[in-house]
Scaffold this motif. Sequence first.
Motif, PDB file in Angstrom:
ATOM      1  N   ASP A   1      -4.750   8.016   4.050  1.00 40.85           N
ATOM      2  CA  ASP A   1      -5.336   6.826   3.444  1.00 40.85           C
ATOM      3  C   ASP A   1      -4.796   5.553   4.083  1.00 40.85           C
ATOM      4  N   LEU A   2      -3.531   5.572   4.461  1.00 34.59           N
ATOM      5  CA  LEU A   2      -2.935   4.423   5.147  1.00 34.59           C
ATOM      6  C   LEU A   2      -3.612   4.206   6.502  1.00 34.59           C
TER       7      LEU A   2
ATOM      8  N   LEU B   1      -0.249   4.916  -0.988  1.00 35.82           N
ATOM      9  CA  LEU B   1      -1.199   5.671  -0.176  1.00 35.82           C
ATOM     10  C   LEU B   1      -0.502   6.745   0.646  1.00 35.82           C
ATOM     11  N   ASN B   2      -1.203   7.847   0.847  1.00 40.00           N
ATOM     12  CA  ASN B   2      -0.671   8.878   1.736  1.00 40.00           C
ATOM     13  C   ASN B   2      -0.980   8.483   3.187  1.00 40.00           C
TER      14      ASN B   2
ATOM     15  N   ALA C   1       0.828  -1.208   0.000  1.00 38.33           N
ATOM     16  CA  ALA C   1       0.000   0.000   0.000  1.00 38.33           C
ATOM     17  C   ALA C   1       0.863   1.258   0.000  1.00 38.33           C
TER      18      ALA C   1
END
Length: 73
Positions: free
Chosen positions: A34-35, A30-31, A15
Amino acid sequence: KVCLFGSEEVSLRDAMRGVAKKDGKMEDGLNKDDLKLLIQAAVGKKKFALGGHGDMHGIKEANDNRPMTLIGG
């Protein structure tokens, strides 16, 4: 691995790294926000106890559990 005795796994490494597109270019991972959502969703789906196997006999009989030693870290 969300639960020691469960079979569900979420790859945070993948991710964060991103994915390869069909054209061979990499899509960003993912930023941080989002993580965090990914982790919250994985923990939210976790079974209450023992990976949902009920008891130690259920864990022993399950053949879908990969031990932590094989996952790495």
